[in-house]
Design an enzyme around this catalytic site. Structure first.
Site, PDB file in Angstrom:
ATOM      1  N   ALA A  70       0.815  -1.218   0.000  1.00 19.93           N
ATOM      2  CA  ALA A  70       0.000   0.000   0.000  1.00 19.93           C
ATOM      3  C   ALA A  70       0.851   1.272   0.000  1.00 19.93           C
ATOM      4  CB  ALA A  70      -0.949  -0.001   1.184  1.00 19.93           C
ATOM      5  N   GLN A 183      -6.836  -0.862   5.300  1.00 18.09           N
ATOM      6  CA  GLN A 183      -7.426  -1.492   6.488  1.00 18.09           C
ATOM      7  C   GLN A 183      -8.900  -1.841   6.274  1.00 18.09           C
ATOM      8  OE1 GLN A 183      -5.796  -2.410   9.224  1.00 18.09           O
ATOM      9  NE2 GLN A 183      -3.870  -1.287   9.033  1.00 18.09           N
ATOM     10  N   SER A 203      -3.466  -3.832   0.390  1.00 19.33           N
ATOM     11  CA  SER A 203      -2.232  -4.550   0.697  1.00 19.33           C
ATOM     12  C   SER A 203      -2.560  -5.952   1.203  1.00 19.33           C
ATOM     13  CB  SER A 203      -1.475  -3.767   1.773  1.00 19.33           C
ATOM     14  OG  SER A 203      -0.223  -4.344   2.028  1.00 19.33           O
ATOM     15  N   ALA A 204      -1.693  -6.915   0.882  1.00 21.58           N
ATOM     16  CA  ALA A 204      -1.979  -8.308   1.243  1.00 21.58           C
ATOM     17  C   ALA A 204      -1.731  -8.612   2.716  1.00 21.58           C
ATOM     18  CB  ALA A 204      -1.131  -9.252   0.377  1.00 21.58           C
ATOM     19  N   HIS A 205      -0.690  -7.999   3.304  1.00 20.92           N
ATOM     20  CA  HIS A 205      -0.262  -8.482   4.621  1.00 20.92           C
ATOM     21  C   HIS A 205      -1.159  -8.030   5.774  1.00 20.92           C
ATOM     22  CE1 HIS A 205       1.903  -4.959   6.518  1.00 20.92           C
ATOM     23  NE2 HIS A 205       1.874  -4.530   5.280  1.00 20.92           N
ATOM     24  N   CYS A 334       5.713   3.740  17.113  1.00 26.21           N
ATOM     25  CA  CYS A 334       6.184   4.505  16.004  1.00 26.21           C
ATOM     26  C   CYS A 334       5.890   3.755  14.750  1.00 26.21           C
ATOM     27  CB  CYS A 334       7.645   4.600  16.178  1.00 26.21           C
ATOM     28  SG  CYS A 334       8.178   3.087  16.968  1.00 26.21           S
TER      29      CYS A 334
END
Ligand code: PMP
Length: 391
Positions: A70, A183, A203-205, A334
């Protein structure tokens, strides 16, 4: 330790691993090598993955561009539009609670003379804290606005933005809309037609797929979205994003999306229940907890698996040190090497102290009711201990 940091990343689902394995040793051809069967087999896998993802988000296969995640998708969308559409104007509209993978590329453009309006969402105390009103976007758009970039679901407080309403405004004004849906895809229903977005990152992860694999939806119908590439080379993916396709990652992304969408209804109900149990359990055992973000009974405004709260009268760092048996993320944690207090919690008006003593839970596919009970105990015990120390 028990893993509760599913907004940061997720365990790869064994079913996704299974789907990816043959690409290492069998279908390992280069999808651009169309002269032989190995290349053709790989190309077919990529095309099938494209179709799977497109079907899951209401897009067409040719509207899906594969990226390394992403962060790259956001950079490609923002950079690709801003360098291409410079003639309309140099103004962009976004929100203060975006991920750094949107805020930082925009800051780069700002330094080169572009203008960025960062809207402030509803503040702490509001039942919908973190949410933006579509009218704010309408007011911010100017004749020289080229792009609006607003996320669908927030990675820290889980707030869901009214993208469909925002899209109507953008369309009326002829402004392109990019959405970071990292998300959201696989967690809430996402349909690019219903949402009306022109560009959308994922995004895949975050959804039990592999790291380093993601995509960008680029609308082909209607007002043409033309992107200036940021990676040049062999001209793969119609030149929008050169580089040999990551077939393994692409297959993993598609399977991750397919499974999450297929199981979404049951899974989000299960996660919501776990999350609500976690919150009520914590409040039974502990006082002085403040929910960050939308109230939990506004379930349409918040991701089911997200809980983020501040703990009064404890030091944030000490709290993190005392909950090492669970993997959660802290308000002072962070995004990278620089441990700065969460810009999202600050942006909704949370005090510096409460920001530092905030914890974020991202409940996921592999979490159980027993684990949630364990987490309640770990947090409550830590808070008791730390408060006794200062009492
Ligand atoms: N946007 C959002 C909302 C995210 O939560 C993340 C991951 N923290 C990213 C972008 C970056 O995604 P990736 O790790 O795939 O580059």
């Amino acid at each position: 330790p028990i893993y509760f940091d599913n907004h940061a990343t997720t365990q790869v689902d064994p079913r996704v691993v299974e789907a990816m394995l043959p690409t290492f040793t069998e279908t390992y051809g280069n999808p651009s090598s169309v002269g032989h069967l190995f290349g053709e087999a790989a190309k077919e896998l990529v095309e099938r993955s494209q179709q799977t993802i497109a079907a899951a988000i209401g897009a067409e296969a040719k509207e899906i561009v594969f990226t390394s995640g992403a962060t790259e998708s956001n950079n490609l969308a923002i950079g690709g539009v801003l360098t291409q559409r410079r003639r309309r104007g140099d103004h962009v509209v976004t929100v203060t609670t975006e991920h750094k993978a949107v805020l930082d590329p925009l800051e780069q453009f700002e330094q080169r003379g572009y203008e960025v309006t960062r809207l402030a969402p509803r503040q702490v105390g509001d039942p919908l804290a973190g949410q933006l009103a579509a009218a704010q976007v309408a007011e911010a758009i100017r004749p020289d606005t080229s792009l609006v970039s607003i996320m669908l679901a927030n990675n820290e407080i889980g707030v869901i933005q009214p993208l469909a309403e925002i899209a109507q405004i953008c369309k009326q004004q002829g402004v392109l809309l990019h959405c970071d849906a990292t998300q959201a895809v696989g967690k809430i229903p996402v349909d690019v037609q219903q949402l009306g977005v022109d560009l959308m990152s994922f995004s895949a992860h975050k959804i039990y797929g592999p790291k380093g694999s993601g995509g960008l939806y680029v609308r082909k119908e209607g007002p043409r979205v033309r992107l200036q590439p940021s990676i040049f080379g062999g001209g793969q993916q119609r030149g929008i994003r050169s580089g040999t396709l990551n077939v393994t990652g692409i297959v993993g992304l598609a399977e991750a999306v397919r499974l999450s969408v297929a199981e979404m209804a049951d899974e989000s109900a299960r996660l919501r229940q776990l999350r609500d149990t976690l919150w009520s359990g914590l409040n039974e055992r502990t006082t002085g907890l403040h929910l960050n973000g939308p109230e939990l009974d506004h379930s349409e405004a918040r991701l089911a698996g997200n809980l983020n709260f501040a703990v009064e009268q404890v030091d944030g760092e000490a709290l993190m040190m005392n909950v090492r048996e669970i993997a959660v993320s802290s308000g002072s944690a962070c995004t990278s090497a620089n441990p700065q207090p969460s810009h999202v919690l600050r942006a909704i008006g949370l005090s510096e102290d409460l920001t530092r003593s905030s914890l974020r839970f991202g409940l996921g596919r592999f979490n159980t009711a027993e684990e949630v009970a364990f987490a309640v105990d770990v947090v409550a015990t830590a808070v008791d201990k730390l408060r006794k120390l200062i009492a």
